[in-house]
Write an enzyme that holds these catalytic residues in place. Structure first.
Site, short mmCIF file in Angstrom:
data_model
loop_
_atom_site.label_atom_id
_atom_site.label_comp_id
_atom_site.label_asym_id
_atom_site.label_seq_id
_atom_site.Cartn_x
_atom_site.Cartn_y
_atom_site.Cartn_z
N SER A 103 10.22 29.11 46.80
CA SER A 103 11.03 28.12 46.87
C SER A 103 12.09 27.78 45.76
CB SER A 103 9.93 26.65 46.66
OG SER A 103 9.14 26.70 47.76
N LYS A 161 13.90 18.98 39.84
CA LYS A 161 13.26 18.72 41.11
C LYS A 161 12.10 17.63 41.01
CE LYS A 161 10.44 21.57 44.36
NZ LYS A 161 9.83 22.99 44.79
N SER A 169 11.28 25.19 49.12
CA SER A 169 11.06 23.52 48.95
C SER A 169 12.28 23.27 48.06
CB SER A 169 9.69 23.24 48.74
OG SER A 169 9.38 23.65 47.37
#
Length: 497
Positions: A179, A80, A155
């Site tokens: 997330s 990420k 996210s």
């Protein structure tokens, strides 16, 4: 030879160790899968081909020399883009950091690399992790591999989509209010939020410091267990003051089964407004399967859970306002030029460098921390946090784990939830775990009969009982099957030589 996406992380590592194929072959197959599939999926922001091939070459050289190989040797990994990796950009999917190049590597990333993973690249996210759909990225949205017109969740949407598309076997995400678990549910993969403090956050760009946690995505529970070993086995990280010692083998009791265990269900959550019937039915089937395997399913109450979203949207923005104050356009990051003074430069840099949702949350945080407001809302949110934490503690006096939905519905279409309040409700079933700090895992339950899209259940355990959590997840995986690669993606690229 088989497609790279037909192999789990455990199988890839075993194949490399056995000499069935080389780590370089795996790296090239993964990079090929990204090249063939990611134009449609949009999971990646940056591909680090050179770094992946160099790491693979080192593993192949070690094997040729007869040296022992690490447990995840040759496993492709996506990271990420709020996690630093030296030599790559760490943008947090924001114009504010569009050109920022990491000068060091986050502990969680380094531990995965030390375990033998190949860094395929950095993946998309909602800007600074503010969102539940990965539509808030400053660069491009990510599409759900099961239906390109739908979101992958957020996210950590890029992390979930990259695994679901078969581009990588493992990925890292961060979870501040759901997330990891919500995009795992939308994309039909396994996603784990460990107990707060179990995994180091050093080198991860902070959103909410008392809420953030790093965790892995994989297509099998075993793969997630192997990743958890890599993230925690080296012990406490002295660079993270919240990091805790967590010396367990997450693979040791995977197949112990659930006979004699007590699993809680919360009636109020199963009857909540907005819960899709196909999700409710899937979770009910999961409870029945656990019962069939010998567990006792009992009802428990979490009476203050209604306050979780309200508490989160006080604590989260307040901490975000504090953490993002460092991005002032002066020391690094997006910088406006031709300004009259530093104050104007900072104001304009922040106004133009941050996206709409990032500005919304910082403004909310500034208001909540202002004089006269702080006492009214922030203190109340912290009191609610204490009550929610106590609710979970009382529930775990009665049961060993709790089963609930991971998300109220399946993946929605791009642009379908334009109202921020409706978007925030996407995390209805996940936020309370970040408030309380417990570990949770999203486990795929196949496809919903109404939508034909992935549905999942969430399992919750007491703090630092994450190993037991994986045992329950494995029991569901045995019943429902491991997560497949999204069919459309499985037809494109990723051949081993």
């Amino acid at each position: 030879m088989a497609w790279i996406d037909s192999l789990s992380a455990a199988q890839i590592a075993a194949g490399v160790v056995a000499g069935e194929f080389g780590a370089t072959e795996v790296a090239r197959a993964s990079l090929d899968a990204v090249e063939c599939r990611d134009a449609e999926v949009g999971a990646f922001l940056q591909v680090s081909a050179d770094a992946a091939l160099e790491a693979a070459a080192r593993i192949d050289a070690s094997r040729a020399a007869g040296d022992p190989l690490p447990p995840l040797a040759g496993v492709p990994l996506a990271i990420k883009d709020n996690m630093n990796l030296a030599g790559t950009r760490t943008t947090c999917a924001s114009q504010m950091l569009a050109s920022y190049e990491s000068v060091y590597t986050a502990t969680c990333v380094q531990r995965m690399l030390d375990a033998g993973c190949l860094p395929i690249g950095k993946v998309n996210m909602d800007e600074f992790a503010f969102g539940s759909s990965t539509e808030n990225s400053a660069f491009h949205p990510t599409n759900n591999p099961w239906d390109l017109e739908r979101v992958p969740g957020g996210s950590s949407g890029g992390s979930a989509a990259a695994v679901a598309a078969g581009e990588v076997a493992l990925s890292l995400g961060s979870d501040t209010g759901g997330s990891i678990r919500q995009p795992a549910s939308f994309c039909g993969v396994v996603g784990m939020k460990p107990t707060y403090g179990a995994v180091s956050r050093y080198g991860v760009v902070a959103f909410g410091s008392s809420l953030d946690q790093v965790g892995p995505f994989g297509r099998t529970v075993e793969d997630v267990a192997l990743a958890m070993n890599a993230l925690t086995a080296p012990g406490r990280d002295p660079l993270d003051g919240t990091s805790q010692e967590f010396a367990v083998d997450f693979c040791e009791h995977l197949d112990d089964g659930v006979t004699g265990r007590r699993v809680g269900v919360v009636p109020a959550l199963m009857e909540a407004e907005g819960l899709a019937p196909e999700v409710r039915r899937a979770v009910e089937r999961a409870a029945a399967q656990l019962e069939q395997q010998g567990a006792q399913v009992v009802e428990v109450e979490l009476p203050h859970l209604d306050a979780a979203i309200a508490a989160y949207y006080v604590i989260g923005p307040a901490e975000a306002f504090s953490n993002l104050a460092r991005f002032d356009g002066i020391r690094y990051g997006y910088q406006e030029e031709d300004c009259a003074n530093l104050a104007q430069q900072s104001a304009l840099s922040r106004a133009h460098g941050f996206g709409r949702e990032a500005k919304r949350r910082q403004m909310l945080g500034a208001y909540l921390l202002s004089s006269g407001v702080y006492d009214k809302y922030y203190y109340a949110a912290q009191k609610a946090r204490t009550m929610i934490t106590r609710d979970y503690a009382r529930a775990f006096e009665q049961v060993d784990a709790i089963l609930m939905p991971a998300a109220p519905r399946t993946a929605f279409k791009h642009g379908e939830l334009s109202d921020p309040t409706q978007m925030y409700l996407s995390d209805l079933y996940t936020i309370s775990l970040n408030i309380a700090g417990n570990g949770g895992i999203s486990v795929p339950l196949g496809l919903g009969e109404d939508s034909g899209l992935p549905v999942s259940a969430q399992l919750v355990a007491p703090a630092f009982h994450d190993r037991e959590l994986l045992t329950y997840a494995r029991a569901l995986e045995v019943a429902f099957g491991a997560a497949p690669v999204a069919p459309a993606c499985a037809q494109k690229g990723g051949e081993l030589a």
